[in-house]
Design an enzyme around this catalytic site. Sequence first.
Site, mmCIF file in Angstrom:
data_model
loop_
_atom_site.group_PDB
_atom_site.id
_atom_site.type_symbol
_atom_site.label_atom_id
_atom_site.label_comp_id
_atom_site.label_asym_id
_atom_site.label_seq_id
_atom_site.Cartn_x
_atom_site.Cartn_y
_atom_site.Cartn_z
ATOM 1 N N SER A 42 0.740 -1.098 0.019
ATOM 2 C CA SER A 42 0.098 0.161 -0.104
ATOM 3 C C SER A 42 1.031 1.303 -0.002
ATOM 4 C CB SER A 42 -1.023 0.088 1.228
ATOM 5 O OG SER A 42 -1.367 1.174 1.352
ATOM 6 N N TYR B 221 -2.223 -1.206 10.435
ATOM 7 C CA TYR B 221 -2.586 -1.366 8.945
ATOM 8 C C TYR B 221 -1.351 -1.081 8.011
ATOM 9 C CZ TYR B 221 -4.220 -1.343 4.057
ATOM 10 O OH TYR B 221 -4.463 -1.154 2.892
#
Length: 289
Positions: free
Chosen positions: A181, A194
């Site tokens: 990400s 995350y």
Amino acid sequence: MASSTSKETTRPPQHQEQRPGHESEMEPRPDSERREYRGADKLKGKAAIITGGDSGIGRAVAVAFAKEGADVAVMYLNEHEDADETRRLVQREGRRCITIAGDIGDLNFCRQAARKVMESFGRIDILVNNAAEQHPQDSITKITPEQLERTFRTNIFSFFFMTQAVIDHLKPGSTIVNTTSVTAYKGNKILLDYSSTKGAIVAFTRSLSMNLADKKIRVNAVAPGPIWTPLIPSTFPEEKVETFGSDTPMKRPGEPEELAPAYVFLASDDSSYMSGQVLHINGGDIVNG
């Protein structure tokens, strides 16, 4: 017209209570298929496993792989309706597709899934580690031990577990593609755990690529920016969903189909001299990673 400092509306406000969310309940539905995309048999005769393949990025990758000639095993948690739709789209392209429901944070389940794929397809050539979950918290003190372990178990433990489960079935020329990400490079103040797992995926990709180089198995990754997937309305409140992706240079979120060709590239021989690398598809953010 919005001012230069305000965020623009990109999606209708919406929220789903259940995570990781259902694509069938989103408005508008994510674009999972680029209609003008024409396959060129880049993955002909190969078999791929895609975790989180029921919706979002995983579904788009499954459809693109099928267009390129691959059979696909879709692994997912419990979104059965979404998984059935992905299977229908893959089979429409004339390829075989199986769906496998369960928790990829469990090593035994990953091993069972790998055995089922071998029984169904007789081979495994491509592993796409894609599934993830996120739980926003505005303070690190609100991240419970249970949340921390759950996020890491799904987002990075599963990458180890799935790789361990399939490694003996992979042959020279096989590929692994991991989904990391933009948060691994930019960080995110409300997605601490995350973002940390996504940083771990970058290190995992680089290290595993070196570990498997002698076996002639290539390992690369894709780092998406804000992409319109079920994870978004199931994670964020309506007002944040409404402006999702507007802070990118392109002022909009990406669609899953805009990422799929990158996965085809990394899974195919088009990227034969590439391993340990990350492709950044993020709406124009420069991350220098």
